[in-house]
Write a protein that holds these residues in place. Sequence first.
Motif, PDB file in Angstrom:
ATOM      1  N   LYS A  61       2.472  -3.219 -12.665  1.00 42.19           N
ATOM      2  CA  LYS A  61       2.734  -3.021 -14.100  1.00 42.19           C
ATOM      3  C   LYS A  61       3.128  -4.308 -14.810  1.00 42.19           C
ATOM      4  CE  LYS A  61       4.339   1.763 -13.412  1.00 42.19           C
ATOM      5  NZ  LYS A  61       3.226   2.455 -14.090  1.00 42.19           N
ATOM      6  N   SER A  62       3.143  -5.412 -14.088  1.00 41.33           N
ATOM      7  CA  SER A  62       3.579  -6.677 -14.695  1.00 41.33           C
ATOM      8  C   SER A  62       2.761  -7.022 -15.946  1.00 41.33           C
ATOM      9  CB  SER A  62       3.432  -7.815 -13.680  1.00 41.33           C
ATOM     10  OG  SER A  62       3.516  -9.061 -14.351  1.00 41.33           O
ATOM     11  N   LYS A  63       3.463  -7.471 -16.977  1.00 43.87           N
ATOM     12  CA  LYS A  63       2.775  -7.893 -18.208  1.00 43.87           C
ATOM     13  C   LYS A  63       2.578  -9.412 -18.240  1.00 43.87           C
ATOM     14  CE  LYS A  63       2.686  -3.787 -20.226  1.00 43.87           C
ATOM     15  NZ  LYS A  63       1.423  -3.033 -20.071  1.00 43.87           N
ATOM     16  N   THR A  64       2.921 -10.082 -17.144  1.00 45.94           N
ATOM     17  CA  THR A  64       2.805 -11.540 -17.133  1.00 45.94           C
ATOM     18  C   THR A  64       2.041 -12.079 -15.923  1.00 45.94           C
ATOM     19  OG1 THR A  64       4.947 -11.651 -16.022  1.00 45.94           O
ATOM     20  CG2 THR A  64       4.947 -11.910 -18.430  1.00 45.94           C
ATOM     21  N   GLU A  65       2.001 -11.346 -14.832  1.00 45.77           N
ATOM     22  CA  GLU A  65       1.366 -11.837 -13.603  1.00 45.77           C
ATOM     23  C   GLU A  65      -0.129 -12.105 -13.857  1.00 45.77           C
ATOM     24  OE1 GLU A  65       2.281 -12.673 -10.323  1.00 45.77           O
ATOM     25  OE2 GLU A  65       0.172 -13.249 -10.423  1.00 45.77           O
ATOM     26  N   PRO A  66      -0.585 -13.342 -13.695  1.00 48.52           N
ATOM     27  CA  PRO A  66      -2.016 -13.622 -13.925  1.00 48.52           C
ATOM     28  C   PRO A  66      -2.930 -12.962 -12.887  1.00 48.52           C
ATOM     29  CG  PRO A  66      -0.718 -15.658 -13.941  1.00 48.52           C
ATOM     30  CD  PRO A  66       0.182 -14.571 -13.434  1.00 48.52           C
ATOM     31  N   LEU A  67      -2.437 -12.814 -11.654  1.00 50.19           N
ATOM     32  CA  LEU A  67      -3.292 -12.308 -10.575  1.00 50.19           C
ATOM     33  C   LEU A  67      -3.091 -10.811 -10.369  1.00 50.19           C
ATOM     34  CD1 LEU A  67      -2.769 -15.244  -8.024  1.00 50.19           C
ATOM     35  CD2 LEU A  67      -4.558 -14.999  -9.769  1.00 50.19           C
ATOM     36  N   GLU A 113       9.424  -0.120   3.383  1.00 47.21           N
ATOM     37  CA  GLU A 113      10.808  -0.632   3.428  1.00 47.21           C
ATOM     38  C   GLU A 113      11.576  -0.083   2.218  1.00 47.21           C
ATOM     39  OE1 GLU A 113      11.730  -3.489   5.645  1.00 47.21           O
ATOM     40  OE2 GLU A 113       9.846  -3.060   6.682  1.00 47.21           O
ATOM     41  N   ASN A 114      12.896  -0.180   2.272  1.00 49.64           N
ATOM     42  CA  ASN A 114      13.709   0.225   1.117  1.00 49.64           C
ATOM     43  C   ASN A 114      13.334  -0.589  -0.116  1.00 49.64           C
ATOM     44  OD1 ASN A 114      15.275   2.240   2.196  1.00 49.64           O
ATOM     45  ND2 ASN A 114      16.849   0.836   2.955  1.00 49.64           N
ATOM     46  N   GLY A 115      13.153   0.106  -1.237  1.00 49.85           N
ATOM     47  CA  GLY A 115      12.841  -0.587  -2.490  1.00 49.85           C
ATOM     48  C   GLY A 115      11.398  -1.014  -2.602  1.00 49.85           C
ATOM     49  N   GLY A 116      10.595  -0.627  -1.629  1.00 47.85           N
ATOM     50  CA  GLY A 116       9.207  -1.113  -1.602  1.00 47.85           C
ATOM     51  C   GLY A 116       8.333  -0.564  -2.708  1.00 47.85           C
ATOM     52  N   VAL A 117       8.514   0.714  -3.033  1.00 47.87           N
ATOM     53  CA  VAL A 117       7.681   1.297  -4.094  1.00 47.87           C
ATOM     54  C   VAL A 117       7.946   0.572  -5.414  1.00 47.87           C
ATOM     55  CG1 VAL A 117       7.224   3.352  -5.481  1.00 47.87           C
ATOM     56  CG2 VAL A 117       7.525   3.566  -3.009  1.00 47.87           C
ATOM     57  N   ALA A 118       9.226   0.331  -5.705  1.00 51.71           N
ATOM     58  CA  ALA A 118       9.580  -0.364  -6.949  1.00 51.71           C
ATOM     59  C   ALA A 118       8.969  -1.768  -6.975  1.00 51.71           C
ATOM     60  CB  ALA A 118      11.102  -0.435  -7.099  1.00 51.71           C
ATOM     61  N   ALA A 119       9.002  -2.432  -5.814  1.00 49.92           N
ATOM     62  CA  ALA A 119       8.425  -3.786  -5.748  1.00 49.92           C
ATOM     63  C   ALA A 119       6.926  -3.751  -6.017  1.00 49.92           C
ATOM     64  CB  ALA A 119       8.710  -4.406  -4.372  1.00 49.92           C
ATOM     65  N   MET A 120       6.250  -2.737  -5.464  1.00 54.44           N
ATOM     66  CA  MET A 120       4.801  -2.626  -5.686  1.00 54.44           C
ATOM     67  C   MET A 120       4.497  -2.323  -7.149  1.00 54.44           C
ATOM     68  SD  MET A 120       1.881  -0.467  -3.654  1.00 54.44           S
ATOM     69  CE  MET A 120       2.174   1.201  -4.214  1.00 54.44           C
ATOM     70  N   LEU A 121       5.238  -1.371  -7.710  1.00 54.58           N
ATOM     71  CA  LEU A 121       4.964  -0.995  -9.104  1.00 54.58           C
ATOM     72  C   LEU A 121       5.286  -2.148 -10.056  1.00 54.58           C
ATOM     73  CD1 LEU A 121       6.167   2.728  -9.127  1.00 54.58           C
ATOM     74  CD2 LEU A 121       3.822   1.850  -8.983  1.00 54.58           C
ATOM     75  N   ALA A 122       6.286  -2.945  -9.723  1.00 57.11           N
ATOM     76  CA  ALA A 122       6.631  -4.090 -10.577  1.00 57.11           C
ATOM     77  C   ALA A 122       5.443  -5.051 -10.686  1.00 57.11           C
ATOM     78  CB  ALA A 122       7.854  -4.814 -10.035  1.00 57.11           C
ATOM     79  N   TYR A 151       0.863  -1.190   0.000  1.00 56.75           N
ATOM     80  CA  TYR A 151       0.000   0.000   0.000  1.00 56.75           C
ATOM     81  C   TYR A 151       0.893   1.230   0.000  1.00 56.75           C
ATOM     82  CZ  TYR A 151      -3.999   2.963   0.714  1.00 56.75           C
ATOM     83  OH  TYR A 151      -4.958   3.919   0.528  1.00 56.75           O
ATOM     84  N   TRP A 152       0.363   2.348  -0.467  1.00 61.09           N
ATOM     85  CA  TRP A 152       1.130   3.591  -0.505  1.00 61.09           C
ATOM     86  C   TRP A 152       1.681   3.936   0.867  1.00 61.09           C
ATOM     87  CZ3 TRP A 152       1.930   4.290  -5.329  1.00 61.09           C
ATOM     88  CH2 TRP A 152       0.929   4.002  -6.267  1.00 61.09           C
ATOM     89  N   ASP A 153       2.915   4.415   0.924  1.00 58.98           N
ATOM     90  CA  ASP A 153       3.496   4.919   2.165  1.00 58.98           C
ATOM     91  C   ASP A 153       2.981   6.340   2.423  1.00 58.98           C
ATOM     92  OD1 ASP A 153       5.095   5.063   4.432  1.00 58.98           O
ATOM     93  OD2 ASP A 153       6.864   5.727   3.335  1.00 58.98           O
ATOM     94  N   GLY A 154       2.947   6.724   3.684  1.00 61.78           N
ATOM     95  CA  GLY A 154       2.640   8.110   4.026  1.00 61.78           C
ATOM     96  C   GLY A 154       1.179   8.354   4.364  1.00 61.78           C
ATOM     97  N   ILE A 155       0.335   7.389   4.135  1.00 63.78           N
ATOM     98  CA  ILE A 155      -1.084   7.536   4.495  1.00 63.78           C
ATOM     99  C   ILE A 155      -1.590   6.233   5.131  1.00 63.78           C
ATOM    100  CG2 ILE A 155      -1.655   9.244   2.721  1.00 63.78           C
ATOM    101  CD1 ILE A 155      -2.928   6.975   1.074  1.00 63.78           C
ATOM    102  N   GLN A 156      -2.631   6.412   5.971  1.00 65.07           N
ATOM    103  CA  GLN A 156      -3.330   5.225   6.466  1.00 65.07           C
ATOM    104  C   GLN A 156      -4.149   4.612   5.325  1.00 65.07           C
ATOM    105  OE1 GLN A 156      -5.650   5.926  10.015  1.00 65.07           O
ATOM    106  NE2 GLN A 156      -4.043   7.146  10.962  1.00 65.07           N
ATOM    107  N   GLY A 157      -5.028   5.444   4.753  1.00 67.61           N
ATOM    108  CA  GLY A 157      -5.793   5.033   3.585  1.00 67.61           C
ATOM    109  C   GLY A 157      -6.533   3.719   3.772  1.00 67.61           C
TER     110      GLY A 157
END
Lengths: 241, 241
Positions: free
Chosen positions: A47-53, A35-44, A7-13
């Motif tokens: 934006k995945s072009k292969t992940e079925p779920l 955590e470090n690198g977390g935004v990139a992990a979420m966006l990956a 989930y996005w950092d910086g908000i409860q949301g």
Amino acid sequence: MPYELYYWDGIQGRGEFVRLALEDAGADYIDVVRENGGVAAMLAILKSKTEPLVPFAPPFLKDGDFILSHVANILLYLGPKLDLSPTSEKLRHFANGLQLTIADFVTEIHDTHHPIGVSLYYEDQREAAKARAKDFLENRLPKFFGYFERVLAQNPKGPHTMVCGTHTYVDLSIFQLIEGLQYAFPLAMTGYEADYPLLAALHRRIKMRPRIARYLESDRRQPFNEEGIFRHYPELDRLVR
Amino acid sequence: MPYELYYWDGIQGRGEFVRLALEDAGADYIDVVRENGGVAAMLAILKSKTEPLVPFAPPFLKDGDFILSHVANILLYLGPKLDLSPTSEKLRHFANGLQLTIADFVTEIHDTHHPIGVSLYYEDQREAAKARAKDFLENRLPKFFGYFERVLAQNPKGPHTMVCGTHTYVDLSIFQLIEGLQYAFPLAMTGYEADYPLLAALHRRIKMRPRIARYLESDRRQPFNEEGIFRHYPELDRLVR
């Protein structure tokens, strides 16, 4: 293996409804984007072009390789594992229906400050927001709160929990709704306890649960702010009683 | 005993996503509010001061004594009974997440004509509706359609169904979204097939399913109109390609 919450950092949301369940259960989880690198992990994943779920949007949860999205769906999945669900199949559907009512309410709360579109700034839709917030506080908030109060009153197991006789994730979400609304609309929420005594008692009970109390004091609990769902814009708030 | 569906008469609305599943499966059901005395029966449940499983709003379903509300929750419950769900637990959660994404999209479609509040007439919020519909058609509709198209493309069982290799209730709901958007926004939907060929193919496939084809020709299928979710107001529609 710990659960991974994305989930996005910086908000409860919307992520906060999941965090509260994980925290209340003392579950092992990683709030990935904090955590470090977390935004990139979420966006990956997004934006995945292969992940079925592939999920549409955060929050989503990873349990090993399995990914699932939407607060109510995540709580439906986690509830039995965290001992936060009713045991019967039918009451699980009732709990899910309540959680979806909460989700609808959250969307309406969000839209008080974004009635025209999420792509625009609040400042560019302030006049529409004033009209929507007025309708929300006068009509919608009492309708939702009145309903939740009735659910408590009509629970055959007693008015202390929303579903069955034991504590569930729905109770935690009701707590978060009240916390958020008290932050966003302090005038409108003034004296709400008189009209909704069962909801107010539920809110107090959840706040005193040991793990929740510790969580609220920790830096894992991010403060409310004007980036999340519950925003305090004084021009949208008003006494309604 | 037939299922009892409770939803407002005179509109397809959110109830239609449930009707399509019941019709596609050839299930025995009663559309209660379209029968004599149906409105009173629905209001008696909604206003009950004793019913533990009281719903917030229609649509809700009764299966014997059991009541459950919210489209996604009803479909989650009916899916296995109607043979319209994936068989694995995990894919059922994925289907539920997709259905909740559809529910969010439906709310955004509704709010194009009611951005300020459901308590007000369209005519009293037309200017805000124009701004919201513009943002919806330019930003939100492509975002949702692009996502659903990707889900089809990334389905390891092939791009003909949304979840797993067999037909599910999610496919029926995608059909209804496209039908409704073509009614409400004929200009904006012009040529959508070129950008979203998999969605367009899914829409054609569902329309030709024998029970769906018969249902669409029957008087059980109510026409779209300006009281439901999908409303055709020419001033909100525009070419976006």
